[in-house]
Design a protein around this motif. Structure first.
Motif, PDB file in Angstrom:
ATOM      1  N   LEU A 221       0.798  -1.224   0.000  1.00  0.00           N
ATOM      2  CA  LEU A 221       0.000   0.000   0.000  1.00  0.00           C
ATOM      3  C   LEU A 221       0.834   1.281   0.000  1.00  0.00           C
ATOM      4  CD1 LEU A 221      -2.786  -1.070   2.534  1.00  0.00           C
ATOM      5  CD2 LEU A 221      -2.910  -1.006   0.045  1.00  0.00           C
ATOM      6  N   LEU A 222       2.054   1.211   0.482  1.00  0.00           N
ATOM      7  CA  LEU A 222       2.858   2.430   0.570  1.00  0.00           C
ATOM      8  C   LEU A 222       3.712   2.601  -0.679  1.00  0.00           C
ATOM      9  CD1 LEU A 222       3.920   2.225   4.304  1.00  0.00           C
ATOM     10  CD2 LEU A 222       2.257   3.769   3.302  1.00  0.00           C
ATOM     11  N   ASN A 223       3.141   3.244  -1.667  1.00  0.00           N
ATOM     12  CA  ASN A 223       3.866   3.520  -2.913  1.00  0.00           C
ATOM     13  C   ASN A 223       4.543   2.274  -3.476  1.00  0.00           C
ATOM     14  OD1 ASN A 223       3.126   6.159  -3.013  1.00  0.00           O
ATOM     15  ND2 ASN A 223       5.106   6.990  -2.386  1.00  0.00           N
ATOM     16  N   GLY A 224       3.878   1.149  -3.375  1.00  0.00           N
ATOM     17  CA  GLY A 224       4.430  -0.054  -3.983  1.00  0.00           C
ATOM     18  C   GLY A 224       5.517  -0.743  -3.183  1.00  0.00           C
ATOM     19  N   HIS A 234       1.128   9.468   8.801  1.00  0.00           N
ATOM     20  CA  HIS A 234       0.507   9.395   7.480  1.00  0.00           C
ATOM     21  C   HIS A 234       0.588   7.962   6.926  1.00  0.00           C
ATOM     22  CE1 HIS A 234      -0.699  10.448   3.460  1.00  0.00           C
ATOM     23  NE2 HIS A 234       0.487  10.119   2.954  1.00  0.00           N
ATOM     24  N   GLU A 235       1.752   7.364   7.011  1.00  0.00           N
ATOM     25  CA  GLU A 235       1.923   5.982   6.555  1.00  0.00           C
ATOM     26  C   GLU A 235       1.047   5.033   7.376  1.00  0.00           C
ATOM     27  OE1 GLU A 235       6.512   5.489   5.066  1.00  0.00           O
ATOM     28  OE2 GLU A 235       6.211   5.950   7.190  1.00  0.00           O
ATOM     29  N   ALA A 236       0.997   5.269   8.681  1.00  0.00           N
ATOM     30  CA  ALA A 236       0.193   4.419   9.563  1.00  0.00           C
ATOM     31  C   ALA A 236      -1.269   4.459   9.137  1.00  0.00           C
ATOM     32  CB  ALA A 236       0.342   4.881  11.006  1.00  0.00           C
ATOM     33  N   GLU A 237      -1.724   5.653   8.813  1.00  0.00           N
ATOM     34  CA  GLU A 237      -3.117   5.839   8.412  1.00  0.00           C
ATOM     35  C   GLU A 237      -3.437   5.040   7.145  1.00  0.00           C
ATOM     36  OE1 GLU A 237      -5.367   9.721   7.087  1.00  0.00           O
ATOM     37  OE2 GLU A 237      -4.198  10.080   8.918  1.00  0.00           O
ATOM     38  N   ILE A 238      -2.508   5.094   6.190  1.00  0.00           N
ATOM     39  CA  ILE A 238      -2.725   4.362   4.928  1.00  0.00           C
ATOM     40  C   ILE A 238      -2.817   2.858   5.196  1.00  0.00           C
ATOM     41  CG2 ILE A 238      -1.680   3.749   2.705  1.00  0.00           C
ATOM     42  CD1 ILE A 238      -0.489   6.592   2.645  1.00  0.00           C
ATOM     43  N   LEU A 239      -1.898   2.343   5.989  1.00  0.00           N
ATOM     44  CA  LEU A 239      -1.907   0.902   6.265  1.00  0.00           C
ATOM     45  C   LEU A 239      -3.146   0.485   7.052  1.00  0.00           C
ATOM     46  CD1 LEU A 239       1.788  -0.084   7.135  1.00  0.00           C
ATOM     47  CD2 LEU A 239       0.564  -0.365   4.982  1.00  0.00           C
TER      48      LEU A 239
END
Ligand SMILES: *[C@@H]1O[C@H](CO)[C@@H](O)[C@H](O)[C@H]1NC(C)=O
Ligand SMILES: *[C@@H]1O[C@H](CO)[C@@H](O)[C@H](O)[C@H]1NC(C)=O
Ligand SMILES: *[C@@H]1O[C@H](CO)[C@@H](O)[C@H](O)[C@H]1NC(C)=O
Ligand SMILES: *[C@@H]1O[C@H](CO)[C@@H](O)[C@H](O)[C@H]1NC(C)=O
Ligand SMILES: *[C@@H]1O[C@H](CO)[C@@H](O)[C@H](O)[C@H]1NC(C)=O
Ligand SMILES: *[C@@H]1O[C@H](CO)[C@@H](O)[C@H](O)[C@H]1NC(C)=O
Length: 342
Positions: A221-224, A234-239
């Motif tokens: 999910l994090l930019n591939g 921000h990264e935590a939110e995406i995951l």
């Protein structure tokens, strides 16, 4: 006195020597001379042996590299002075080193915990060394790997300077630890290694983290790129956007199995010097980290990690089939997992 005895024999020979049977007398004189010689030799030997003994003691004192640490006798087996093959510990050669292993399960906060330990100048925790299968093929490869690690010859990003005072690794229960537990307990006993158990109380939250991490291995999910740990909210939110579905048929069985494994591990290593920690307690109460530093006998420091927690807040927002899961666990021994906020 030896001289007296000898002169007595001489006098005796000179004054009384008859000519009748010179052979007999010669024999007597020879025996006396021999007794006399043996007596003198024995005195000389005694003196030589005491002098070599003191010399030996002196040599031992000179060769002993480090002064006795000022610790309780029961602590002595846990204190080591490794001599790395690959470099010199230089002025820290006499800084005592403790050996430890963090025993945990995947997604129980051990990655975060390890970054906290590694924030200490004197602690070097070298990650999941036994995630590489060949290192855990059998007890010989395990011992070889541990020997290298505890001799401070394991070079990783966690390696510190020569003044490391505690060296260890993160070891998951399913990485050869349970299969080889007897020999590993013995290794820990003879080499003076301590264990830190780090478990999670809320096994349902652990399951969510496990499923989400598994999903991300493919989804990236994090930019591939796949990340198991993140350093920004921000990264935590995406995951955390991904909500896994939990197989409610298997849920009770899976939770029970995890509990059984951890209990078994605690039983196997009950005679190993150890401490038991729960992720939830470390999150809430930073005094726990002081306890860990005391356990490892390193000076207390305020420890920091850059890692950011991925899943937080209410569980009902983190599971796709929340109602199924809720129904399955209500009125079981695991009901509290539904409500705990950690
Ligand atoms: C510990 O963390 C702080 C804050 O992130 C950092 O400044 C410091 O260099 C770290 N110390 C070590 C030994 O990693
Ligand atoms: C910790 O490391 C520092 C330097 O990195 C050193 O001066 C100190 O003696 C070490 N402490 C212990 C307890 O080994
Ligand atoms: C242990 O495993 C290593 C690596 O897989 C292998 O080379 C070695 O022969 C094995 N030793 C024993 C005693 O099985
Ligand atoms: C993904 O890449 C973009 C552009 O390079 C960057 O702005 C963004 O912060 C990255 N997102 C993550 C979660 O790393
Ligand atoms: C749950 O797991 C069981 C056993 O592996 C399987 O038969 C069943 O189809 C699964 N249920 C769901 C909803 O995936
Ligand atoms: C925090 O941990 C310490 C030591 O483990 C304990 O004595 C204390 O009671 C704990 N505090 C809270 C608020 O739980």
């Amino acid at each position: 006195m030896a001289d007296d005895l000898c002169s007595f024999v001489k006098d005796f020979f000179i004054t009384k020597a008859p000519k009748k049977s010179p052979l007999l007398w010669r024999m007597i004189v020879l025996v006396f001379a021999m007794v006399c010689g043996v007596y003198i030799c024995s005195i000389c030997l005694k003196q030589i042996s005491t002098s070599t003994k003191t010399e030996f003691l002196d040599i031992q004192v000179i060769e002993k590299p480090c002064p006795e640490p000022n610790i309780e006798p029961r602590e002595i087996p846990y204190v080591h002075y490794p001599k790395p093959k690959t470099y010199s510990r230089a002025e820290c050669a006499c800084n005592p080193v403790r050996y430890f292993a963090i025993f945990s399960l995947q997604r129980s906060g051990s990655g975060w915990f390890e970054t906290l330990l590694n924030n200490h100048t004197n602690i070097s925790s070298n990650g999941e060394i036994f995630s590489v299968k060949v290192r855990r093929s059998n007890i010989s490869t395990i011992v070889e790997t541990l020997d290298k690690l505890y001799n401070l010859d394991w070079i990783s990003s966690a390696s510190k300077n020569e003044c490391t005072a505690a060296v260890g690794l993160k070891w998951m229960l399913n990485q050869g630890l349970m299969q080889n537990h007897e020999q590993i307990v013995e290794y820990f006993r003879t080499r003076g290694v301590s264990a830190i158990f780090l478990f999670r109380r809320n096994l349902l939250r652990r399951m969510i983290s496990l499923l989400a991490n598994q999903y991300d291995k493919d989804a990236k999910l994090l930019n591939g790129t796949h990340k198991s740990h993140v350093h920004s909210p921000h990264e935590a939110e995406i995951l955390a956007k991904y909500k896994p579905t939990i197989n409610s048929t298997l849920l009770m069985h899976d939770l029970r199995k995890v509990e059984e494994t951890t209990n078994k591990a605690l039983e196997y290593f009950k005679n190993t010097r150890h401490m038991v920690l729960y992720y939830e307690d470390v999150v809430k109460n930073r005094t726990k980290l002081m306890d860990v530093q005391d356990f490892l006998k390193v000076p207390q420091r305020d420890l920091k990690s850059r890692q950011v927690r991925i899943h937080k807040g209410s569980l009902s927002n983190q599971i796709d089939n929340w109602n199924d899961v809720k129904k399955t666990l209500t009125r079981t021994q695991y009901e509290s997992f539904l409500h705990a906020d950690n």
